[in-house]
Design a protein around this motif. Structure first.
Motif, mmCIF file in Angstrom:
data_model
loop_
_atom_site.group_PDB
_atom_site.id
_atom_site.type_symbol
_atom_site.label_atom_id
_atom_site.label_comp_id
_atom_site.label_asym_id
_atom_site.label_seq_id
_atom_site.Cartn_x
_atom_site.Cartn_y
_atom_site.Cartn_z
ATOM 1 N N ALA A 112 -33.250 -16.067 -5.595
ATOM 2 C CA ALA A 112 -33.334 -17.313 -4.839
ATOM 3 C C ALA A 112 -34.583 -17.403 -3.980
ATOM 4 N N ASN A 113 -35.134 -16.284 -3.545
ATOM 5 C CA ASN A 113 -36.291 -16.323 -2.664
ATOM 6 C C ASN A 113 -37.623 -16.180 -3.383
ATOM 7 N N SER A 114 -37.638 -16.210 -4.722
ATOM 8 C CA SER A 114 -38.905 -16.059 -5.443
ATOM 9 C C SER A 114 -39.681 -17.371 -5.435
ATOM 10 N N ALA A 115 -40.988 -17.262 -5.422
ATOM 11 C CA ALA A 115 -41.853 -18.445 -5.429
ATOM 12 C C ALA A 115 -41.874 -19.040 -6.824
ATOM 13 N N PRO A 116 -41.955 -20.356 -6.937
ATOM 14 C CA PRO A 116 -42.008 -20.969 -8.259
ATOM 15 C C PRO A 116 -43.307 -20.628 -8.964
ATOM 16 N N VAL A 117 -43.239 -20.524 -10.278
ATOM 17 C CA VAL A 117 -44.429 -20.262 -11.091
ATOM 18 C C VAL A 117 -45.125 -21.587 -11.347
ATOM 19 N N PRO A 118 -46.444 -21.679 -11.085
ATOM 20 C CA PRO A 118 -47.139 -22.941 -11.312
ATOM 21 C C PRO A 118 -47.092 -23.346 -12.779
ATOM 22 N N ALA A 119 -47.011 -24.625 -13.029
ATOM 23 C CA ALA A 119 -46.994 -25.131 -14.398
ATOM 24 C C ALA A 119 -48.342 -24.878 -15.056
ATOM 25 N N THR A 120 -48.304 -24.553 -16.344
ATOM 26 C CA THR A 120 -49.517 -24.315 -17.116
ATOM 27 C C THR A 120 -49.540 -25.325 -18.241
ATOM 28 N N PRO A 121 -50.676 -25.996 -18.479
ATOM 29 C CA PRO A 121 -50.742 -26.964 -19.571
ATOM 30 C C PRO A 121 -50.343 -26.328 -20.897
ATOM 31 N N ALA A 122 -49.686 -27.088 -21.735
ATOM 32 C CA ALA A 122 -49.240 -26.589 -23.033
ATOM 33 C C ALA A 122 -50.418 -26.022 -23.812
ATOM 34 N N GLY A 123 -50.205 -24.875 -24.431
ATOM 35 C CA GLY A 123 -51.232 -24.260 -25.255
ATOM 36 C C GLY A 123 -52.239 -23.420 -24.495
ATOM 37 N N SER A 124 -52.150 -23.393 -23.176
ATOM 38 C CA SER A 124 -53.096 -22.586 -22.412
ATOM 39 C C SER A 124 -52.378 -21.393 -21.795
ATOM 40 N N LYS A 125 -53.157 -20.392 -21.441
ATOM 41 C CA LYS A 125 -52.598 -19.202 -20.817
ATOM 42 C C LYS A 125 -52.958 -19.193 -19.345
ATOM 43 N N ARG A 126 -52.121 -18.569 -18.563
ATOM 44 C CA ARG A 126 -52.454 -18.362 -17.161
ATOM 45 C C ARG A 126 -53.530 -17.289 -17.081
ATOM 46 N N GLN A 127 -54.476 -17.482 -16.187
ATOM 47 C CA GLN A 127 -55.631 -16.598 -16.059
ATOM 48 C C GLN A 127 -55.402 -15.558 -14.970
ATOM 49 N N VAL A 128 -55.737 -14.305 -15.269
ATOM 50 C CA VAL A 128 -55.623 -13.223 -14.306
ATOM 51 C C VAL A 128 -56.975 -12.531 -14.191
ATOM 52 N N LEU A 129 -57.441 -12.347 -12.969
ATOM 53 C CA LEU A 129 -58.613 -11.520 -12.706
ATOM 54 C C LEU A 129 -58.075 -10.201 -12.167
ATOM 55 N N PHE A 130 -58.251 -9.140 -12.936
ATOM 56 C CA PHE A 130 -57.680 -7.833 -12.611
ATOM 57 C C PHE A 130 -58.812 -6.881 -12.249
ATOM 58 N N VAL A 131 -58.720 -6.263 -11.073
ATOM 59 C CA VAL A 131 -59.761 -5.355 -10.585
ATOM 60 C C VAL A 131 -59.174 -3.953 -10.478
ATOM 61 N N GLU A 132 -59.775 -3.017 -11.202
ATOM 62 C CA GLU A 132 -59.295 -1.635 -11.180
ATOM 63 C C GLU A 132 -60.433 -0.715 -11.608
#
Length: 72
Positions: A5-25
């Motif tokens: 119940a306390n989780s933040a909503p996931v933003p909508a992503t346009p159909a056919g596109s992927k969510r972008q992640v910038l990962f630093v390691e």
């Protein structure tokens, strides 16, 4: 599976596109492990080995907007 119940909503992503992640390691093994897992989860991952490169990418305007921040 129900979301907590306390989780933040996931933003909508346009159909056919992927969510972008910038990962630093800076550890190659860890970077490869997480990148593979994120890609299997449907994310488009850009990974870099240091914060300066991450900032340069994020401020360049040449990449898609990043919708997720991964902090370990």
């Amino acid at each position: 599976m129900d979301e907590p119940a306390n989780s933040a909503p996931v933003p909508a992503t346009p159909a056919g596109s992927k969510r972008q992640v910038l990962f630093v390691e800076d550890e190659h093994f860890i970077e490869a492990l997480y990148k593979r897992a994120l890609e299997k989860g449907g994310y488009a991952v850009t990974s870099v080995s240091d914060g300066q490169r991450a900032l340069a990418i994020s401020y360049s305007g040449n990449s898609a907007p990043f919708t997720n921040l991964v902090r370990l």
